[in-house]
Design an enzyme around this catalytic site. Structure first.
Site, PDB file in Angstrom:
ATOM      1  N   CYS A 125      -2.290  -0.372  12.931  1.00 35.21           N
ATOM      2  CA  CYS A 125      -2.405  -1.562  13.783  1.00 35.21           C
ATOM      3  C   CYS A 125      -2.817  -1.263  15.218  1.00 35.21           C
ATOM      4  CB  CYS A 125      -1.129  -2.379  13.759  1.00 35.21           C
ATOM      5  SG  CYS A 125       0.326  -1.396  13.847  1.00 35.21           S
ATOM      6  N   LYS A 169      -7.314  -3.979  22.385  1.00 32.45           N
ATOM      7  CA  LYS A 169      -7.562  -5.106  21.476  1.00 32.45           C
ATOM      8  C   LYS A 169      -8.869  -5.810  21.834  1.00 32.45           C
ATOM      9  CE  LYS A 169      -3.971  -4.866  18.767  1.00 32.45           C
ATOM     10  NZ  LYS A 169      -4.122  -4.632  17.328  1.00 32.45           N
ATOM     11  N   CYS A 207       3.622  -1.067  22.091  1.00 32.45           N
ATOM     12  CA  CYS A 207       2.881  -2.178  22.706  1.00 32.45           C
ATOM     13  C   CYS A 207       3.631  -2.841  23.854  1.00 32.45           C
ATOM     14  CB  CYS A 207       2.610  -3.256  21.683  1.00 32.45           C
ATOM     15  SG  CYS A 207       1.539  -2.716  20.387  1.00 32.45           S
ATOM     16  N   GLU A 251     -11.186  -3.741  19.924  1.00 31.77           N
ATOM     17  CA  GLU A 251     -11.028  -3.950  18.472  1.00 31.77           C
ATOM     18  C   GLU A 251     -11.763  -5.204  18.002  1.00 31.77           C
ATOM     19  OE1 GLU A 251      -7.176  -5.318  16.833  1.00 31.77           O
ATOM     20  OE2 GLU A 251      -7.243  -3.588  15.530  1.00 31.77           O
ATOM     21  N   GLU A 284       0.843  -1.205   0.000  1.00 31.34           N
ATOM     22  CA  GLU A 284       0.000   0.000   0.000  1.00 31.34           C
ATOM     23  C   GLU A 284       0.882   1.261   0.000  1.00 31.34           C
ATOM     24  OE1 GLU A 284      -2.376   0.255   3.523  1.00 31.34           O
ATOM     25  OE2 GLU A 284      -3.929   1.446   2.528  1.00 31.34           O
ATOM     26  N   SER A 320      -3.792   3.563   6.742  1.00 33.25           N
ATOM     27  CA  SER A 320      -3.683   2.318   5.979  1.00 33.25           C
ATOM     28  C   SER A 320      -4.973   1.519   6.141  1.00 33.25           C
ATOM     29  CB  SER A 320      -2.503   1.496   6.515  1.00 33.25           C
ATOM     30  OG  SER A 320      -2.583   0.184   6.020  1.00 33.25           O
TER      31      SER A 320
END
Ligand code: HC1
Ligand code: SF4
Length: 564
Positions: A296, A355, A498, A358, A279, A316
């Protein structure tokens, strides 16, 4: 320099140092419930009082040293005051330690033990608030001691301001505006407030029971993926140091816990690089929607959706590695292994609370069934009686278990950028970076904003990395007012990335970020392959299923869209 005396010992420290830090320099720990290295001194809890020359009690966390001071850190007067403060706090505290997720990591519990509190002299009215257990973070105001660390973390460091003090006196509590749940607030679930909360007032919403249920259901084929950052921190729960690499032991523990297959989020991190790297190359060629922002970190995505929707075309479209893994498991793995998709149960082990949010986003179609933090995994290991440090190392299962050093460094701020550059360089030049030339050291380290430029094919690609949402906001303002121009930008919501996420083991080590990140880069250096496009299992999956990066099928199953 300033010279003072602490407990009869002469000490020299720099002007401006607090008494508490000066004491720490000579190995004396002073208790404190409201201070943190990331935050400005606040002086709310007063547990850190010390006695000065005149016999006055002063809060050591925000009182600077003065020449000639004579400080006693543990005199009778000091200890009596600290006990009184603790007893008053405990008199209204809902001390159901047996049922508290912070038990054994709770500062209030620790100091009550260390200060010998065996008789609370005051029988106070107990706090009686509604516990908000909706969404990834549980807020229990009954456990709150109003130290304000969560509020300051959210305002000072993350500059989100989702929570604040409400009401006055005994009725005071911490809340999102108008008592809304965090789900309906500006909260981006970075979990940094949870990380610094000294009690059980803020904890992640656990999903352990759901995982046990699946493991005990013979119909379910239960697979687990482990995030890059878990392997350099899980050991802390078992007495190891931050940054100690425990990959093989973690895999062995997960196998003992009964997971049918132990796979790696690093596999899908390599896959993310194939998609996001492609990309980037396409956008650079067309000069479209630049800078490209990484996608991410789910807290970063939430921040863009809530505060900068105009940047959505620049994000992205690649799903995060967690969600790519979920999709690949459901579509590719089930076909390959001959498993009905409805019998598959996908668990993630993540250093992150966001997460958990998510995985519930509707566009991801419940591909991931449960997310456990690194801390939750450690509890399962302890519950199963597994002697973690004695485990023989085991390897990940195939076909979603191989990974490269590029995937490992996702765990550190700057890592996704560095991993993408390793592959983009190869895609753009047709040449390979050799040996340590894969290391883009300019994007490493704990600085809040890192900027650099690299030459690829005679073209200069300007890059920037921000860690911590407060820093990301500063960077965005620079871009928006034309002060800076980049082609590629990485953002991670947690300071340090992270590795230092809100779901990692609680720690008092002041250097935990640096130590964990050193473990990340050591892991990369020791990896036989260090570029995502060298991952054989990923290559094979493209051959067998997705054809090539950015194919139509890949678009459908590995990319996403955002809410505006
Ligand atoms: Fe992360 Fe990521 S690096 S976001 O920090 O892109 O959580 O570790 O798993 O998904 O790979 C977290 C870590 C993690 C994703 C990857
Ligand atoms: Fe603020 Fe992050 Fe806590 Fe939400 S999770 S309240 S954004 S610090």
């Amino acid at each position: 320099m300033v010279t003072l005396t602490i407990n009869g010992k002469q000490v020299q420290v720099e002007k401006g140092t607090t008494i508490k830090k000066a004491a720490e320099n000579i190995g004396i720990e002073i208790p404190g419930l409201c201070d943190d290295n990331d935050l400005q001194p606040f002086g709310a809890c007063r547990l850190c009082v010390v006695e000065d020359n005149r016999g006055n009690l002063v809060a050591s966390c925000h009182t600077p040293v003065r020449e000639g001071m004579n400080i006693k850190t543990h005199s009778k007067k000091v200890i009596d005051a600290r006990r009184l403060i603790l007893e008053l706090l405990l008199s209204s505290h809902n001390a159901d330690c047996f049922e508290c997720d912070k038990s054994l990591h709770c500062k209030l519990q620790k100091y009550a033990y260390e200060l010998n509190i065996n008789n609370i002299r005051f029988d106070g009215e107990k706090r009686d608030f509604h516990v908000n257990a909706v969404g990834p973070i549980i807020q229990d105001p009954n456990k709150c001691i109003l130290c304000g660390k969560c509020v300051r973390m959210c305002h000072e460091v993350q500059t989100i301001g989702a929570i604040d003090f409400a009401d006055r006196g005994f009725d005071a509590y911490i809340s999102a505006p108008y008592e809304k749940s965090l789900l309906d607030s500006d909260c981006i679930f970075c979990g940094q407030c949870v990380r610094v909360c000294p009690t059980g007032a803020l904890v992640e919403n656990p999903e352990i029971d759901k995982v046990y249920e699946a493991l005990n259901n013979p119909k379910k084929h239960v697979v687990v993926q482990t995030a890059p950052a878990t392997r350099i921190a899980l050991g802390e729960e078992f007495g190891l140091k931050p940054g100690d690499i425990v990959t093989g032991k973690m895999v062995a523990a997960l196998k003992q816990l009964g997971f049918d297959k132990v796979f790696d989020t690093q596999f899908s991190a390599d896959l993310t690089i194939m998609e996001e790297g492609t990309e980037l190359v396409k956008r650079l060629e067309k000069g479209e929607n630049l800078p490209l922002f990484t996608s991410c970190c789910p807290s970063w995505i939430l921040a863009v959706e809530k505060f900068y929707p105009e940047l959505i075309p620049n994000i992205s479209t690649a799903r995060s590695p967690q969600q790519m893994f979920g999709s690949v498991a459901k579509h590719y793995y089930t076909k390959k292994a001959g498993i009905a998709p409805e019998d598959l149960f996908v668990v993630s082990i993540m250093p992150c609370i966001s997460k958990k949010f998510e995985r519930t986003r509707p566009e991801f179609d419940d591909d991931v069934d449960a997310v456990l933090t690194t801390r939750e995994l450690s509890r399962m290991i302890k519950e199963a009686g597994i002697d973690f440090t004695k485990l023989e190392e085991e390897k990940y299962d195939s076909p979603l278990g191989e990974s490269t050093g590029a995937a490992t460094i996702f765990a550190a701020t700057g890592g996704v950028m560095e991993a993408a550059l390793r592959t983009a360089y190869s895609l753009l030049t047709g040449e390979e970076l050799k040996g340590d030339a894969v290391e883009f050291t300019a994007v490493r380290g704990l600085e809040g904003i890192k900027e650099s430029a690299i030459e690829i094919n005679g073209k200069t690609v300007k890059i920037a990395v921000a860690n911590g949402i407060g820093n990301a906001k500063k960077l965005i303002e620079k871009i928006k007012n034309g002060e800076a121009k980049y082609e590629f930008v990485e953002v991670m919501a947690c300071p340090g990335g992270c590795a230092c996420g809100g779901g990692q083991p609680y720690t008092d080590d002041p250097d935990f970020r640096q130590k964990r990140i050193e473990g990340v880069y050591e892991n990369d250096k020791n990896s036989p392959k260090r570029k995502s496009h060298e991952n054989e299992e990923v290559k094979k999956m493209y051959e067998e299923y997705y054809e090539k990066p950015y194919s139509e099928k890949a678009h459908h199953e590995l990319h996403t869209h955002y809410a505006s």
